[in-house]
Write a protein that holds these residues in place. Structure first.
Motif, PDB file in Angstrom:
ATOM      1  N   ASN A  36       0.848  -1.187   0.000  1.00  0.00           N
ATOM      2  CA  ASN A  36       0.000   0.000   0.000  1.00  0.00           C
ATOM      3  C   ASN A  36       0.885   1.238   0.000  1.00  0.00           C
ATOM      4  O   ASN A  36       2.069   1.183   0.342  1.00  0.00           O
ATOM      5  CB  ASN A  36      -0.905  -0.002   1.240  1.00  0.00           C
ATOM      6  CG  ASN A  36      -1.925  -1.137   1.180  1.00  0.00           C
ATOM      7  OD1 ASN A  36      -1.736  -2.184   1.784  1.00  0.00           O
ATOM      8  ND2 ASN A  36      -2.982  -0.938   0.421  1.00  0.00           N
ATOM      9  N   CYS A  37       0.308   2.365  -0.394  1.00  0.00           N
ATOM     10  CA  CYS A  37       1.066   3.608  -0.468  1.00  0.00           C
ATOM     11  C   CYS A  37       0.916   4.420   0.809  1.00  0.00           C
ATOM     12  O   CYS A  37      -0.126   4.382   1.462  1.00  0.00           O
ATOM     13  CB  CYS A  37       0.551   4.467  -1.623  1.00  0.00           C
ATOM     14  SG  CYS A  37       0.862   3.739  -3.216  1.00  0.00           S
TER      15      CYS A  37
ATOM     16  N   ALA B 150      -5.439   8.449  -7.758  1.00  0.00           N
ATOM     17  CA  ALA B 150      -5.498   8.365  -6.295  1.00  0.00           C
ATOM     18  C   ALA B 150      -6.381   7.216  -5.819  1.00  0.00           C
ATOM     19  O   ALA B 150      -6.687   7.123  -4.637  1.00  0.00           O
ATOM     20  CB  ALA B 150      -5.987   9.702  -5.724  1.00  0.00           C
TER      21      ALA B 150
ATOM     22  N   PRO C 278      -7.143   3.462  -4.523  1.00  0.00           N
ATOM     23  CA  PRO C 278      -6.290   2.520  -3.786  1.00  0.00           C
ATOM     24  C   PRO C 278      -5.505   1.640  -4.762  1.00  0.00           C
ATOM     25  O   PRO C 278      -6.058   1.216  -5.781  1.00  0.00           O
ATOM     26  CB  PRO C 278      -7.300   1.671  -2.998  1.00  0.00           C
ATOM     27  CG  PRO C 278      -8.548   2.497  -2.922  1.00  0.00           C
ATOM     28  CD  PRO C 278      -8.567   3.324  -4.175  1.00  0.00           C
TER      29      PRO C 278
ATOM     30  N   THR D  91      -0.427   9.051  -2.119  1.00  0.00           N
ATOM     31  CA  THR D  91      -1.727   9.053  -2.791  1.00  0.00           C
ATOM     32  C   THR D  91      -2.159  10.489  -3.096  1.00  0.00           C
ATOM     33  O   THR D  91      -2.634  10.793  -4.193  1.00  0.00           O
ATOM     34  CB  THR D  91      -2.771   8.357  -1.889  1.00  0.00           C
ATOM     35  OG1 THR D  91      -2.298   7.045  -1.607  1.00  0.00           O
ATOM     36  CG2 THR D  91      -4.112   8.276  -2.578  1.00  0.00           C
TER      37      THR D  91
ATOM     38  N   ALA E 255      -0.790   2.125 -10.832  1.00  0.00           N
ATOM     39  CA  ALA E 255      -1.483   3.409 -10.656  1.00  0.00           C
ATOM     40  C   ALA E 255      -1.604   4.132 -11.997  1.00  0.00           C
ATOM     41  O   ALA E 255      -2.665   4.668 -12.339  1.00  0.00           O
ATOM     42  CB  ALA E 255      -0.744   4.285  -9.637  1.00  0.00           C
TER      43      ALA E 255
END
Lengths: 364, 364
Positions: free
Chosen positions: A17-18, B27, B29, A23, B245
């Motif tokens: 996860n970031c 942005a 998840p 984000t 992303a």
């Protein structure tokens, strides 16, 4: 139509996860790659990368490619037809190094190790009297093994030392200058807590002097890249359009880590890894990586006899939205890989994955 | 510390501003690159890319590199030592093709054109009786020139046709299959309204059959990449960690464009380009690209005598937060490049840049 948003607990071998700051930064307004504000951002990013690499190399920069692109850049800039490359292989990424070095034209001497064991520096150094490069993986993502690369730097002689720091950078001690690393590459999506897509890259002056002057790759030519990013000269020449959004994310991740304190972040990874290992062993599970060489950021554990590895992973995904990794290569169905990296390196994540895994093994 | 957020009007040659749907998607998840939800996203993205490429090629995918990386992938997969590459050069990106093809070992026959002029298909086709590849730029970002590549496809014979669609994809008519394009590469940061960092790439079955089977690059090897993304086979093999992303952003950009309607988006680019050209000429300025070959997405205009090109650009940036581009190569200080791409392809952007430019020329 994009699907309904789904959050995952990314406890596999990466991406993690970031960090929330990352984000947010990914959704910053885009700024042009030649804008003075972006150039400042790029400079701050390169400086942050020097901190996590443990280097003062002027040529330290985010390559516009993933970690595997960084691996290719390391070899295409250092070896060409007939150059000897001694490569330590103790997992999938050491094997990939051999394949990439071969395609660059190198004569590859691979020094094989049992998967799960750390690199034996003595054997690697004895493989050839004067190779052009020696290469090893610091933290093998495929096996969860940490290797000490410092003896390779101490004994390398005239060779250039290439090190893969994909699963150590930003979460584990990494001292490129002190350890004698000449060319280092990494990725963003593990302990740095940034999505995949960039490769933090560093090149010593010594390696830059001895680089291939007209490498087969234009895109990854460090001689050209150095003119735009990580410039030692002070002037900048356009090479390609930098991935500005991803660099904004990387800057934010580095800023978060350095604000928290690199030593604090490393301690957080150590503690999470240690507690996870203890918890897995308390459940009666057996760890895969050799004792004394276990990565805090990525733990490998054997799938118990009679348990369906894939069914457990599917159960975790469906019931808890938790991702853990299968094993790599021959260990695909006999090992799980559990990462506690970046923002996930904390005690809550450990409790969560242990509890969920226990249920999954019982019920899947 | 990250600087105070600054928004720019990105009216240069790219990156353009992003569609709002893209900013939101960046942005989202993060989801793992092997997660079933991500695989669905990747499939939707590849399908959207087929639409904007005008192709049914199964091997149509986002490369994990910028447009320049896509250019390198096009050549490294099609030419090797001694293969003949005929390359049309009418700007900077045609020149870059020659350099990359040379590094791949090709014998390069460049067919030079005056900058600002479109590609002359007859001269290109006459350059060699049976080259391995013929390459041309559809929309030259350096000069603002649109070239008709269809005659190259019609006359290519056994050759493979490589086309750069960096500044046309998503905003201009692009019919890869109808025009006989065998290998196409593009970027995300222009008419697609997505940040830089990926290269939309497409390969015909014919080109795939005739590809270099053991190319120098592992990272860009289409034989390996096809196993993970854009698979024709139905099964998937891990190659490298996808930039999840950025792919979420690209999916959102494609979804936005296809929801609006590709023809509507193309008409919007045409209208903005036409109105910009009219406005610039009404101000007494002279356009650079040859009449009849002017890109709607990117307009090139001559800097008036006695006007300091860089001072005007700095004035626009400081007073209006507007970025326009300098000229490329020998035209760095004698041409401006003004892009109306992606979400910026609208009448408001045209009025804004015309008014601001008029003031900047008068006052800078």
């Amino acid at each position: 139509m994009p699907e309904v948003l789904t959050s995952r607990y990314l406890f596999g071998p990466g991406p993690s996860n970031c960090y929330p700051e990352v984000t947010a930064a990914l959704a910053y307004p885009v700024i042009g790659h030649l804008d003075p504000l972006f150039i400042e951002r790029l400079d701050r990013t390169c400086e942050g990368l020097r901190e996590v690499w443990g280097t003062r190399n002027s040529r330290t920069l985010p390559l516009s490619a993933t970690g595997s692109g960084g691996m290719e850049a390391a070899f295409v800039n250092t070896v060409s037809d007939g150059d000897v490359a001694v490569i330590a292989v103790n997992g999938l990424f050491g094997e990939r190094m051999c394949e990439i070095a071969r395609r660059c034209g190198a004569t590859v001497l691979r020094v094989d190790h049992e998967w799960g064991q750390p690199v034996d520096a003595e054997r690697v150094l004895a493989a050839h009297p004067h190779p052009k490069v020696i290469a090893a993986v610091h933290a093998e993502t495929s096996t969860g093994v940490l290797s000490d690369v410092e003896p390779l730097g101490a004994g390398k002689g005239d060779a250039l030392l290439i090190v893969d720091a994909v699963t150590s950078i930003g979460g584990l001690e990494l001292l490129a200058d002190d350890w004698g690393i000449d060319v280092g590459y990494a990725c963003t999506q593990k302990c740095l807590g940034v999505p995949p897509g960039l490769s933090p890259f560093t090149v010593s002056d010594r390696a830059f002097e001895r680089r291939i002057k007209d490498p087969r790759s234009w895109y990854l030519d460090i001689g050209l890249l150095g003119g735009y990013v990580g410039a030692a000269t002070g002037s900048r020449t356009y090479h390609h359009t930098a991935p500005v959004a991803m660099i904004a994310g990387l800057e934010a991740g580095l800023d978060r880590i350095l604000s928290e304190g690199l030593d604090v972040v490393q301690a957080r990874h150590q503690a999470a890894g240690s507690e996870l290992r203890d918890g897995l062993e308390a459940m009666g599970l057996e760890l895969f990586a050799a004792e004394g060489s276990r990565l805090p950021s990525l733990t490998t554990v054997k799938v118990p006899d009679g348990v369906d590895s894939a069914a457990v992973r599917a159960y975790l995904l469906q019931n808890f939205s938790i991702e853990i990794g299968a094993g790599a290569g021959a260990f695909a169905s006999s090992v799980w890989r559990i990462g506690m990296m970046g923002p996930n390196a904390n005690r809550a994540s450990v409790q969560l994955v242990l509890g969920a895994l226990q249920e999954a093994i019982a019920k899947a």
